[in-house]
Design a protein around this motif. Structure first.
Motif, PDB file in Angstrom:
ATOM      1  N   VAL A 208      18.989   6.747   3.646  1.00  0.00           N
ATOM      2  CA  VAL A 208      17.816   5.881   3.613  1.00  0.00           C
ATOM      3  C   VAL A 208      16.534   6.722   3.554  1.00  0.00           C
ATOM      4  CG1 VAL A 208      16.489   4.203   4.940  1.00  0.00           C
ATOM      5  CG2 VAL A 208      18.961   3.965   4.755  1.00  0.00           C
ATOM      6  N   ARG A 209      16.479   7.746   4.380  1.00  0.00           N
ATOM      7  CA  ARG A 209      15.282   8.585   4.387  1.00  0.00           C
ATOM      8  C   ARG A 209      15.072   9.245   3.030  1.00  0.00           C
ATOM      9  NH1 ARG A 209      17.470  10.322   9.584  1.00  0.00           N
ATOM     10  NH2 ARG A 209      16.211   9.422  11.283  1.00  0.00           N
ATOM     11  N   ALA A 210      16.181   9.755   2.440  1.00  0.00           N
ATOM     12  CA  ALA A 210      16.074  10.434   1.150  1.00  0.00           C
ATOM     13  C   ALA A 210      15.627   9.469   0.064  1.00  0.00           C
ATOM     14  CB  ALA A 210      17.418  11.069   0.775  1.00  0.00           C
ATOM     15  N   ALA A 211      16.133   8.253   0.086  1.00  0.00           N
ATOM     16  CA  ALA A 211      15.753   7.274  -0.931  1.00  0.00           C
ATOM     17  C   ALA A 211      14.283   6.904  -0.804  1.00  0.00           C
ATOM     18  CB  ALA A 211      16.637   6.036  -0.802  1.00  0.00           C
ATOM     19  N   ALA A 212      13.804   6.700   0.434  1.00  0.00           N
ATOM     20  CA  ALA A 212      12.407   6.318   0.626  1.00  0.00           C
ATOM     21  C   ALA A 212      11.466   7.457   0.264  1.00  0.00           C
ATOM     22  CB  ALA A 212      12.184   5.899   2.080  1.00  0.00           C
ATOM     23  N   ALA A 213      11.883   8.724   0.531  1.00  0.00           N
ATOM     24  CA  ALA A 213      11.006   9.867   0.301  1.00  0.00           C
ATOM     25  C   ALA A 213      10.691  10.081  -1.162  1.00  0.00           C
ATOM     26  CB  ALA A 213      11.644  11.129   0.885  1.00  0.00           C
ATOM     27  N   GLN A 214      11.492   9.459  -2.081  1.00  0.00           N
ATOM     28  CA  GLN A 214      11.179   9.601  -3.496  1.00  0.00           C
ATOM     29  C   GLN A 214       9.872   8.888  -3.858  1.00  0.00           C
ATOM     30  OE1 GLN A 214      14.624   8.925  -6.205  1.00  0.00           O
ATOM     31  NE2 GLN A 214      15.792   8.585  -4.303  1.00  0.00           N
ATOM     32  N   TYR A 215       9.487   7.905  -3.032  1.00  0.00           N
ATOM     33  CA  TYR A 215       8.366   7.043  -3.393  1.00  0.00           C
ATOM     34  C   TYR A 215       7.184   7.128  -2.395  1.00  0.00           C
ATOM     35  CZ  TYR A 215      12.308   5.294  -6.020  1.00  0.00           C
ATOM     36  OH  TYR A 215      13.409   5.211  -6.823  1.00  0.00           O
ATOM     37  N   LEU A 216       7.529   7.296  -1.130  1.00  0.00           N
ATOM     38  CA  LEU A 216       6.478   7.296  -0.096  1.00  0.00           C
ATOM     39  C   LEU A 216       6.758   8.382   0.937  1.00  0.00           C
ATOM     40  CD1 LEU A 216       6.281   3.443   0.541  1.00  0.00           C
ATOM     41  CD2 LEU A 216       4.648   4.797  -0.757  1.00  0.00           C
ATOM     42  N   ASP A 217       5.701   9.024   1.405  1.00  0.00           N
ATOM     43  CA  ASP A 217       5.865   9.992   2.485  1.00  0.00           C
ATOM     44  C   ASP A 217       5.523   9.327   3.817  1.00  0.00           C
ATOM     45  OD1 ASP A 217       3.117   9.768   2.450  1.00  0.00           O
ATOM     46  OD2 ASP A 217       2.778  11.716   1.527  1.00  0.00           O
ATOM     47  N   GLU A 218       5.596  10.102   4.919  1.00  0.00           N
ATOM     48  CA  GLU A 218       5.352   9.533   6.239  1.00  0.00           C
ATOM     49  C   GLU A 218       3.928   8.979   6.361  1.00  0.00           C
ATOM     50  OE1 GLU A 218       7.367   9.067   8.744  1.00  0.00           O
ATOM     51  OE2 GLU A 218       9.132  10.005   7.853  1.00  0.00           O
ATOM     52  N   ALA A 219       2.927   9.687   5.790  1.00  0.00           N
ATOM     53  CA  ALA A 219       1.547   9.213   5.857  1.00  0.00           C
ATOM     54  C   ALA A 219       1.398   7.881   5.148  1.00  0.00           C
ATOM     55  CB  ALA A 219       0.609  10.255   5.245  1.00  0.00           C
ATOM     56  N   ALA A 220       2.065   7.719   4.001  1.00  0.00           N
ATOM     57  CA  ALA A 220       1.988   6.446   3.270  1.00  0.00           C
ATOM     58  C   ALA A 220       2.641   5.320   4.055  1.00  0.00           C
ATOM     59  CB  ALA A 220       2.643   6.600   1.897  1.00  0.00           C
ATOM     60  N   MET A 221       3.744   5.633   4.747  1.00  0.00           N
ATOM     61  CA  MET A 221       4.406   4.610   5.566  1.00  0.00           C
ATOM     62  C   MET A 221       3.445   4.079   6.633  1.00  0.00           C
ATOM     63  SD  MET A 221       7.490   4.066   4.505  1.00  0.00           S
ATOM     64  CE  MET A 221       8.838   4.809   3.602  1.00  0.00           C
ATOM     65  N   GLN A 222       2.716   4.979   7.286  1.00  0.00           N
ATOM     66  CA  GLN A 222       1.777   4.542   8.313  1.00  0.00           C
ATOM     67  C   GLN A 222       0.620   3.746   7.701  1.00  0.00           C
ATOM     68  OE1 GLN A 222       0.561   7.984  10.496  1.00  0.00           O
ATOM     69  NE2 GLN A 222       2.633   8.576  11.065  1.00  0.00           N
ATOM     70  N   ARG A 223       0.284   4.020   6.441  1.00  0.00           N
ATOM     71  CA  ARG A 223      -0.812   3.321   5.777  1.00  0.00           C
ATOM     72  C   ARG A 223      -0.391   1.954   5.243  1.00  0.00           C
ATOM     73  NH1 ARG A 223      -1.847   3.704   0.523  1.00  0.00           N
ATOM     74  NH2 ARG A 223      -0.492   5.508   0.320  1.00  0.00           N
ATOM     75  N   LEU A 224       0.927   1.782   5.014  1.00  0.00           N
ATOM     76  CA  LEU A 224       1.444   0.545   4.404  1.00  0.00           C
ATOM     77  C   LEU A 224       2.403  -0.130   5.378  1.00  0.00           C
ATOM     78  CD1 LEU A 224       2.170   2.084   0.888  1.00  0.00           C
ATOM     79  CD2 LEU A 224       0.213   0.650   1.513  1.00  0.00           C
ATOM     80  N   PRO A 225       1.933  -1.009   6.253  1.00  0.00           N
ATOM     81  CA  PRO A 225       2.812  -1.610   7.261  1.00  0.00           C
ATOM     82  C   PRO A 225       3.996  -2.389   6.675  1.00  0.00           C
ATOM     83  CG  PRO A 225       0.677  -2.727   7.168  1.00  0.00           C
ATOM     84  CD  PRO A 225       0.551  -1.510   6.342  1.00  0.00           C
ATOM     85  N   GLU A 226       3.820  -3.051   5.476  1.00  0.00           N
ATOM     86  CA  GLU A 226       4.949  -3.796   4.913  1.00  0.00           C
ATOM     87  C   GLU A 226       6.077  -2.850   4.536  1.00  0.00           C
ATOM     88  OE1 GLU A 226       1.932  -3.839   3.786  1.00  0.00           O
ATOM     89  OE2 GLU A 226       1.094  -5.859   3.892  1.00  0.00           O
ATOM     90  N   TYR A 227       5.723  -1.745   3.891  1.00  0.00           N
ATOM     91  CA  TYR A 227       6.744  -0.769   3.515  1.00  0.00           C
ATOM     92  C   TYR A 227       7.347  -0.114   4.766  1.00  0.00           C
ATOM     93  CZ  TYR A 227       5.449  -1.064  -1.422  1.00  0.00           C
ATOM     94  OH  TYR A 227       5.235  -1.509  -2.705  1.00  0.00           O
ATOM     95  N   ASP A 228       6.508   0.123   5.766  1.00  0.00           N
ATOM     96  CA  ASP A 228       7.001   0.744   6.984  1.00  0.00           C
ATOM     97  C   ASP A 228       8.010  -0.159   7.687  1.00  0.00           C
ATOM     98  OD1 ASP A 228       6.920   2.915   8.938  1.00  0.00           O
ATOM     99  OD2 ASP A 228       5.915   1.483  10.259  1.00  0.00           O
ATOM    100  N   ALA A 229       7.741  -1.475   7.711  1.00  0.00           N
ATOM    101  CA  ALA A 229       8.687  -2.413   8.341  1.00  0.00           C
ATOM    102  C   ALA A 229      10.007  -2.431   7.595  1.00  0.00           C
ATOM    103  CB  ALA A 229       8.068  -3.818   8.377  1.00  0.00           C
ATOM    104  N   VAL A 230       9.951  -2.424   6.256  1.00  0.00           N
ATOM    105  CA  VAL A 230      11.186  -2.390   5.460  1.00  0.00           C
ATOM    106  C   VAL A 230      11.952  -1.112   5.738  1.00  0.00           C
ATOM    107  CG1 VAL A 230      12.072  -2.217   3.088  1.00  0.00           C
ATOM    108  CG2 VAL A 230      10.287  -3.888   3.642  1.00  0.00           C
ATOM    109  N   TYR A 231      11.206  -0.014   5.841  1.00  0.00           N
ATOM    110  CA  TYR A 231      11.829   1.294   6.065  1.00  0.00           C
ATOM    111  C   TYR A 231      12.518   1.353   7.429  1.00  0.00           C
ATOM    112  CZ  TYR A 231      12.046   6.366   6.831  1.00  0.00           C
ATOM    113  OH  TYR A 231      12.445   7.636   7.117  1.00  0.00           O
ATOM    114  N   LYS A 232      11.829   0.892   8.473  1.00  0.00           N
ATOM    115  CA  LYS A 232      12.418   0.946   9.810  1.00  0.00           C
ATOM    116  C   LYS A 232      13.616   0.006   9.926  1.00  0.00           C
ATOM    117  CE  LYS A 232       8.303   2.448  12.295  1.00  0.00           C
ATOM    118  NZ  LYS A 232       7.268   2.088  13.298  1.00  0.00           N
TER     119      LYS A 232
END
Length: 938
Positions: free
Chosen positions: A757-781
């Protein structure tokens, strides 16, 4: 010598009577029997009838044991002094008696002295008036004034009536030259004693001194200048002044009366022209050096002189005892000018000398009856003070240039000219004449103050900024050693330090201690005198040290020369480091100033070499790099060169020049690279691929933008702003969010699901982007939690399970919740432990937990546990619920994902959770699911 006709006995020479009322304030000391050094203050006023009234205050002892008191006094005063009786106590300390005072004034009322009545042993008191002393000093600093020569000054002739054999009367002719200054009198008397056998009359020459007051002339015989001794010396005269005649009793062996008639004005001879002028000097005495200033003049009435003495010479002028005498010549004696002291223009006793019941080094000269004055072959002036009767006996046959004897006081002065005259006018003290061959700038200085200034200038470069009193002497000697090398010492002192004799060292040490340290507060110079020059062991140690210092100093100079000759290579930098190590090895033989100079020289040469090496690298590589690109590594190499220019210790002027050379190609290649990547931005699709490309472009441009700003100060962020805008549009597209959710949901299950999951998400968003985008962060978590659940191997090994008992999945969810709690606890403990006392406070328990945390050992966060498998064994009803037995497998991982073998990690949970043995928990049904009790259930 007896002075039996004087009505008063004085401590410091002939006294002055109470010419003015005893009114004022005097402070000083007194003694009585075993008591000494007691302080007193006497304040008095006197009425016209001679009645004196006042207050006597005293202090005996010091500190907390001091006894203070005061009582009123009353008495009378007249020409013979004063006597004060105690009257009423004002403050009476226990065990103290009030005493009467019997005394007299002198120096125009500036000084009082006398005896404390009722004391059988010590009984002296001595006090000074600050106001009176100031007046005397002010008068004494004025231009020399010739003696007044008022009556009874002149030439007098007459006869001395003596007793002959068989009650016959004999008379001897007498001639006297009487000189006066105010009420002070000096006389040169010659008695021609007839030879009763008809031979040549013998001349008896006597010097007398005293005072005139109220029509009487009181003279005491001070000494005889007759060859063969004082056979008929006049011990004293007490004469009535009656216009043109003097008569009265004479104290002379076999004689009773003298009568004199005025024979004309005193013929005071002029002084030789070569002798007139200003003379200065210093005289070393046992109790302190005397500063001397002698003015010799020829006036209308003949020659005269004023001798000004002050001591101790090393103290400031205001703290010295001072004696200013006026003298007049009465002719030659064996080649000397014989000068008589007529009076004291000032006699000021310092408070230090008052406390010691002493007149200090100048006191004996106040008692001198005559002075012999002669020029020396070297151009100086020699004064012989005739103080004791033995001095007069020696003077009768003493020739200039002949040593007068060990007990006779001799003063040697030099003419005050040029800088020395200016120094005297400025109130400075004549210089110390050091024994030859001491010389240099020290001996050439115009005054003692200037000599001390020479020494201060000599030592300051090596002592400045150092704690001379609080540092180990051996360390200070090392710091001062350079000052004692021949190159620094000899120009100041005239010869090398190692060649000083013991006598020369003692003379220098005494001068430094008294004149520079005590007199002018020069502590650094004082240390050099006390611990090096005047200290036998310190002197030997310094001489020995100078041998080593000389060799190390030569080595230091050679090291600097070698460094300057080194070529600009890396090997030369290594050689400079070796030279620095050599300097550290020789630190005990080099001063801090030398080490600092050597370090600075070596550092500068190393800086020059590094600059040359860096310039050579740029000269070599810059042409090729200017034609390169980001893709072939040219831009990164330019960034590395910029980092070297900024970070390496190169010459400051060269730093900017080298930077300016590489900046244009670096900015050009950066601009081309940004332009090429930004050309792709407008074509990025609103899809996961567009999001991935935006991340790729941003990851490529980020380091370039940051490096350009860091090294060259250029801001490329506005250039890449369109990328951020396009990426934001793609991120806000619902279809892209949905595609991101589906992508993470399709990640593989089983072991490694979370990493997938982490590897798949890292292709598109980094940790800073996750914190900036709560919708994506919720999907990721959510995807991570789902992956974590899917990664657990769940097995049900129970037999015939009941329909209402917990399933294997229920037990696995409980175990997973516990693991997540543990991970949260680990994260909090890591934060606390890495913050230290600010977070832990005084908690011993948390402190012990920190000792078990790998984050404390490594400084890295991210240690966590992972639930691998759960196996249900059985469940049975118990206490309204079910007691279930199961096995769980938990593994621990570090920040990089590496497995860690920490069975005892994080307390009780770690101890139990890490074991594969059977676990038990009590599951109780509730409205919101199972309530679980876990731990020690026994």
């Amino acid at each position: 010598m007896a002075r039996i006709l004087l009505t008063l006995a004085f401590l410091f020479g002939p006294a002055l009577a109470l010419a003015e009322p005893l009114a004022g304030r005097w402070s000083g000391t007194y003694a009585c029997n075993a008591l000494g050094g007691a302080q007193f203050t006497l304040e008095t006023e006197q009425a016209g009838n001679g009645i004196i009234s006042g207050t006597f205050s005293f202090e005996i002892g010091t500190g907390g044991h001091a006894l203070k008191g005061a009582y009123k006094v009353m008495g009378r005063g007249g020409a013979d002094g004063f006597r004060l009786q105690p009257r009423d106590w004002i403050e009476r300390p226990p065990g103290v008696e009030a005493l009467a005072l019997s005394g007299r004034t002198r120096d125009g009322g500036a000084v009082i002295e006398g005896e404390m009545e009722g004391c059988t042993l010590n009984d002296r008191f001595l006090g000074a008036s600050a106001e009176g002393m100031a007046v005397r000093l002010e008068d004494a600093n004025s231009e020399p004034v010739p003696p007044t020569m008022g009556p009874p000054a002149g030439r007098w002739k007459g006869e001395v009536i003596c007793r002959g054999q068989r009650k016959t009367t004999l008379s001897h002719p007498i001639e006297a030259v009487i000189l006066t200054d105010g009420d002070r009198v000096a006389a040169d008397a010659r008695v021609h004693v007839a030879n009763q056998q008809g031979g040549v009359p013998a001349e008896q020459r006597t010097i007398l001194g005293g005072q005139s007051a109220e029509g009487r002339l009181e003279l005491a015989g001070l000494g005889s200048l007759s060859p063969g001794g004082p056979r008929f010396q006049i011990n004293g005269l007490s004469l009535a002044v009656d216009g043109q005649s003097l008569s009265g009793p004479v104290n002379m062996r076999g004689c009773d009366k003298v009568s004199l008639t005025y024979a004309g004005p005193a013929a005071v001879p002029p002084l030789p022209d070569s002798m007139t002028g200003s003379w200065v000097g210093t005289a070393e005495q046992q109790n302190g050096a005397i500063a001397m200033h002698f003015e010799l003049r020829n006036g209308q009435a003949g020659g005269f002189g004023e001798l000004r003495l002050g001591a101790p010479a090393h103290l400031p002028v205001e703290r010295r005892s001072k004696l200013h005498l006026v003298l007049a010549p009465v002719g030659e004696l064996n080649g000397w000018q014989l000068m008589l002291p007529l009076g004291q223009r000032a006699f000021e006793i310092s408070q230090d000398d008052v406390r010691r019941h002493s007149s200090g080094p100048v006191g004996p000269f106040a008692k001198a009856g005559a002075y012999l004055v002669s020029e020396t072959p070297a151009g100086g002036l020699e004064l012989v003070a005739l103080i004791r009767s033995g001095d007069f006996a020696v003077a009768a046959s003493l020739m200039p240039g002949t040593p007068p004897g060990p007990k006779t006081s001799v003063l040697v002065l030099q003419r005050s000219e040029g800088g020395l005259a200016d120094a005297v006018v400025a109130g400075e003290t004549p210089p110390v004449i050091f024994p030859e061959p001491l010389g240099g700038t020290l001996a050439a200085a115009r005054s003692r103050e200037a000599q001390c200034a020479v020494l201060q200038e000599w030592i300051t470069p090596y002592s400045e900024g150092k704690d001379m009193r609080g540092t180990v002497i051996a360390n200070l000697q090392r710091e001062l050693a350079e000052a004692f090398t021949d190159a620094k010492f000899e120009p100041v002192f005239g010869l090398p330090f190692a060649l000083l004799s013991d006598e020369e060292r003692r003379a220098l040490a005494r001068f430094i201690r008294e004149d520079c340290e005590q007199g002018q507060g020069m502590a650094d110079v004082g240390f050099a005198g006390a611990q090096v020059i005047g200290h036998q062991r310190g002197y030997r140690e310094m001489v020995k040290r100078l041998t080593d210092v000389a060799e190390s100093s030569r080595w230091a100079e050679a090291a600097l020369d070698e460094a300057q000759a080194l070529s600009s290579t890396a090997a030369s930098l290594a050689r400079i480091e070796q030279l620095k190590a050599g300097a550290r090895d020789r630190a005990r033989e080099l001063s801090a100033r030398q080490i600092a100079g050597l370090d600075a020289g070596l550092a500068l040469r190393a800086r020059q070499i590094r600059t040359d090496i860096l310039r050579a690298d740029i000269d070599r590589d810059l042409p090729g790099l200017s034609a390169g690109s980001r893709e072939d590594g040219a831009l990164d190499q330019l960034f590395r060169l910029a980092g070297r220019i900024a970070d390496e210790d190169v010459l400051p002027d060269a730093r900017q020049e080298l930077h300016d050379r590489i900046a244009p190609p670096a900015l050009k290649i950066s601009d081309e690279y940004v332009t090429a990547l930004m050309a792709e931005v407008d074509t990025l699709p609103a899809s996961l691929q567009g999001l991935a490309d935006a991340r790729r472009i941003g990851a490529a441009l980020g380091p370039v933008v940051e490096a350009v700003h860091e090294h060259f100060g250029a801001d490329l962020r506005p250039r890449i702003q369109p990328l951020f805008l396009r990426r934001s549009m793609i991120e806000s597209d619902p279809a892209v969010l949905e595609a991101f959710r589906k992508l993470l949901a399709d990640a593989p299950s089983g072991r490694g699901a979370k990493e997938a999951v982490r590897a798949a998400a890292a292709q598109y968003l980094d940790e800073a982007a996750m914190q900036r985008l709560p919708e994506y962060d919720a999907v990721y978590k959510a995807a991570l939690e789902h992956a974590e659940w899917r990664a657990i191997v769940i097995t049900d090994n129970s037999r015939n399970p009941g329909g209402d008992e917990p399933h294997a999945e229920d037990i696995a969810r409980f175990a997973l919740d516990r693991v997540r709690e543990v991970n949260a606890t680990i994260s909090q403990i890591e934060d606390d432990c890495l913050q230290g006392v600010a977070a832990i406070g005084n908690s011993p328990a948390r402190g012990i937990e920190c000792l078990t945390m790998p984050a404390v050992w490594t400084g890295q966060k991210g240690f966590a546990s992972e639930l691998v498998s759960v196996t249900k064994i059985s469940c049975s009803p118990d206490a309204g619920g079910f007691r279930c037995y199961f096995q769980q497998e938990i593994q621990f991982f570090g920040p990089g994902g590496a497995r860690m073998n920490l069975e005892d990690f994080i307390g009780t949970f770690g101890e139990r959770a890490a074991r594969l043995e059977v676990q038990e928990a009590l599951f109780i049904p509730g409205n919101e699911g199972w309530q679980v009790l876990w731990g020690d259930l026994r």
